[in-house]
Enzyme design. Structure first.
Site, PDB file in Angstrom:
ATOM      1  CD  GLU A   1      -3.036  -0.932   2.245  1.00  0.00           C
ATOM      2  OE1 GLU A   1      -2.935  -0.020   3.090  1.00  0.00           O
ATOM      3  OE2 GLU A   1      -4.031  -1.666   2.177  1.00  0.00           O
TER       4      GLU A   1
ATOM      5  CD  GLU B   1      -4.045  -5.766   4.058  1.00  0.00           C
ATOM      6  OE1 GLU B   1      -4.837  -4.913   4.532  1.00  0.00           O
ATOM      7  OE2 GLU B   1      -2.816  -5.624   4.049  1.00  0.00           O
TER       8      GLU B   1
ATOM      9  CE1 TYR C   1     -10.224  -4.523   9.313  1.00  0.00           C
ATOM     10  CE2 TYR C   1      -8.889  -3.719  11.125  1.00  0.00           C
ATOM     11  CZ  TYR C   1      -9.632  -3.478  10.002  1.00  0.00           C
ATOM     12  OH  TYR C   1      -9.799  -2.187   9.550  1.00  0.00           O
TER      13      TYR C   1
HETATM   14  C1  BGP Z   1      -4.533  -1.835   5.362  1.00  0.00           C
HETATM   15  C2  BGP Z   1      -3.176  -2.241   5.865  1.00  0.00           C
HETATM   16  C3  BGP Z   1      -3.165  -3.133   7.035  1.00  0.00           C
HETATM   17  C4  BGP Z   1      -4.352  -3.032   7.963  1.00  0.00           C
HETATM   18  C5  BGP Z   1      -5.667  -2.736   7.269  1.00  0.00           C
HETATM   19  C6  BGP Z   1      -6.776  -2.298   8.175  1.00  0.00           C
HETATM   20  O1  BGP Z   1      -4.479  -0.543   4.880  1.00  0.00           O
HETATM   21  O2  BGP Z   1      -2.421  -2.855   4.858  1.00  0.00           O
HETATM   22  O3  BGP Z   1      -1.931  -3.038   7.645  1.00  0.00           O
HETATM   23  O4  BGP Z   1      -4.112  -2.424   9.126  1.00  0.00           O
HETATM   24  O5  BGP Z   1      -5.531  -1.762   6.288  1.00  0.00           O
HETATM   25  O6  BGP Z   1      -6.595  -0.966   8.542  1.00  0.00           O
HETATM   26  P1  BGP Z   1      -6.714  -0.474  10.018  1.00  0.00           P
HETATM   27  O7  BGP Z   1      -5.886  -1.410  10.833  1.00  0.00           O
HETATM   28  O8  BGP Z   1      -6.212   0.925  10.042  1.00  0.00           O
HETATM   29  O9  BGP Z   1      -8.160  -0.552  10.356  1.00  0.00           O
END
Ligand code: BGP
Length: 464
Positions: free
Chosen positions: A157, A363, A425
């Site tokens: 990302e 993801e 998550y």
């Molecule tokens: C993505 C990233 C992850 C993860 C996910 C959820 O952007 O690659 O590392 O954290 O998002 O985001 P967050 O944890 O901020 O809710």
């Protein structure tokens, strides 16, 4: 689904490993930033460093066939001179061996945001030298792990960590500066191309890609003004990563627009040549939500992100470009993330039509507060979220898109950057307070059945 479709979960080194200063690991920019600002940190996280065997065994028991995780640069390379930390190498050798022992295909990301602090001290991604340091680090990884890893990604990302770190200011290094954002973005994409080149040059077996935080863009209507706003939003959110990594070119209209107000003399012919000649083998797309936009109306740029889980605070307005809109008919999480599986269906089709490269959904998941002090977390909302998003993927496959894998975010509960550990998550609950005890949630068992049925168990839906 094709029989070799990869089914798994994903994590990132800083978010799950803990052991932040053990066995020769040096400080990362996230260690420094969170410690200095006294924020909840990943010092211990899910202590995957000591639990990886159990975690990987649970993946196998959950029917999973792949595990996406990242390597920690500051665990592997000790200093600016590029010296290797043998204990860091050993740790990842062990993780990879555990994967293979359990029949789990490792899907490895080189950089998931934990830049060594010694490079941040030299200007981080604003310093072109860091791109060459990344190239060295990538070579070390290919050399040491190349026989155990087939799937590599250069960066996780770029859009998200560059925009948050240099434009929005809510991630380290905390700048709010367009000129710096442009330079960091450029250096990261150049570093990615150097990584791809290093991999291809030596003829390692396998494939190398990039992972993008994909937010397909929709407009509020069909007017020409909205279509222009959509293009700005797409350039801001997606194209500078995907066009550059896949087609080997920064979007020309984006560069033209930025050059009206900013200095683009950091762009050099010799770098562009390397970017052009070293494109990726596949695209990894992380999907959480789309971007719905309307034309910019007035006022200053506003970039407000919700890290508190108190709904209704997020705002994105980019002066002169576009404004993000909240769809009143949609459902949102407490962190203001829209639940919109149609965006994945349409986005995958769009990415396939545009790039014609194999795609992995690297993801996808939903972050919620959960009471895990129960025998089993009944996360039916996660099951329904995954069901609908898998359905979206199957629809895109039916259309003709070449989608080769799905990784749930996350394999188990982990630290969620600025949101701490309360935003969960995982498919597996982790009790951060009590011995890091692991317990599968209902979604873990549901996912197992989906995998064992090779997708047949998914209740299909068409998103019109
Ligand atoms: C993505 C990233 C992850 C993860 C996910 C959820 O952007 O690659 O590392 O954290 O998002 O985001 P967050 O944890 O901020 O809710």
């Amino acid at each position: 689904m094709k029989t070799n479709f990869l089914w798994g979960g994903a994590t990132a080194s800083y978010q799950c490993e803990g052991a932040w200063n053990l066995d020769g690991k040096v400080e990362s920019m996230w260690d420094r930033y969170l410690h200095e600002n006294n924020l909840e940190n990943g010092d211990v996280a899910s202590d995957h460093y000591h639990h990886y065997e159990e975690d990987i065994r649970m993946m196998k028991e959950g029917g999973q066939t792949a595990y996406r995780f990242s390597l920690s640069w500051p665990r592997i390379i000790k200093n600016k001179e590029g010296d290797i930390n043998p204990e860091g190498i050993k740790f990842y050798q062990n993780v990879l061996d555990a994967c293979h022992k359990n029949g789990i295909e490792p899907f490895v990301t080189l950089y998931h945001w934990d830049l060594p602090q010694y490079w941040e001290d030299e200007g981080g991604w604003l310093n072109l030298e860091v791109a060459y340091a990344f190239e060295h680090y990538a070579k070390v990884c290919f050399e040491h792990f190349g026989d155990k890893v087939y799937y590599w990604s250069t960066f996780n990302e770029p859009k998200w960590f560059v925009a948050n770190g240099y434009f929005i200011g809510n991630y380290p290094p905390g700048f709010k500066d367009v000129q710096k954002t442009m330079i960091a973005a450029y250096n990261v994409m150049y570093a990615s191309a150097l990584g791809v080149r290093a991999f291809h040059e030596k003829g390692y077996k396998g494939e190398i890609g990039i992972v993008h935080s994909y937010t397909p863009v929709n407009g509020v209507d069909d007017s020409i003004e909205t279509r222009i706003a959509m293009r700005y939003a797409d350039n801001y959110s997606n194209n500078w990563v995907l066009d550059t990594a896949v087609l080997g070119e920064f979007p020309i209209d984006l560069i033209a627009k930025l050059s009206e107000d900013y200095d683009i003399r950091f762009i050099k012919e010799e770098h562009l040549k390397i970017i052009k000649e070293n494109t990726v083998d596949f695209i990894g797309l992380n999907y959480y939500a789309r971007t719905l936009v309307k034309p910019y109306t007035s006022g200053e740029t506003q970039l407000v992100f919700n890290h508190s889980g108190k709904p209704g605070q997020s705002k994105v307005v980019i002066k002169g470009w576009f404004e993000q809109v909240r769809d009143p008919n949609s459902e949102f999480t407490a962190w203001d993330t829209e639940i919109y599986p149609k965006g994945l269906q349409d986005g995958l089709i769009e990415a396939w039509d545009r790039y014609h490269l194999p795609i992995y959904v690297t993801e996808n998941g939903i972050g919620v507060r959960e009471n895990i002090e129960v025998d089993q977390v009944n996360d039916d909302y996660r099951i329904s979220f995954m069901n609908d998003h898998l359905s979206a993927i199957m629809n895109a496959i039916d259309y003709g898109a070449d989608i080769r894998g799905y990784f749930a975010w996350a394999s188990f509960d982990i630290y969620s950057w600025k949101n701490g550990v309360e935003k969960r998550y995982g498919l597996v609950a982790v009790n951060f307070q009590q011995n890091q005890a692991r317990k599968p949630k209902a979604s873990y068992y549901w996912f197992k059945e989906v995998i064992e049925s090779n997708g047949e168990k998914v209740e299909r839906k068409i998103f019109d």
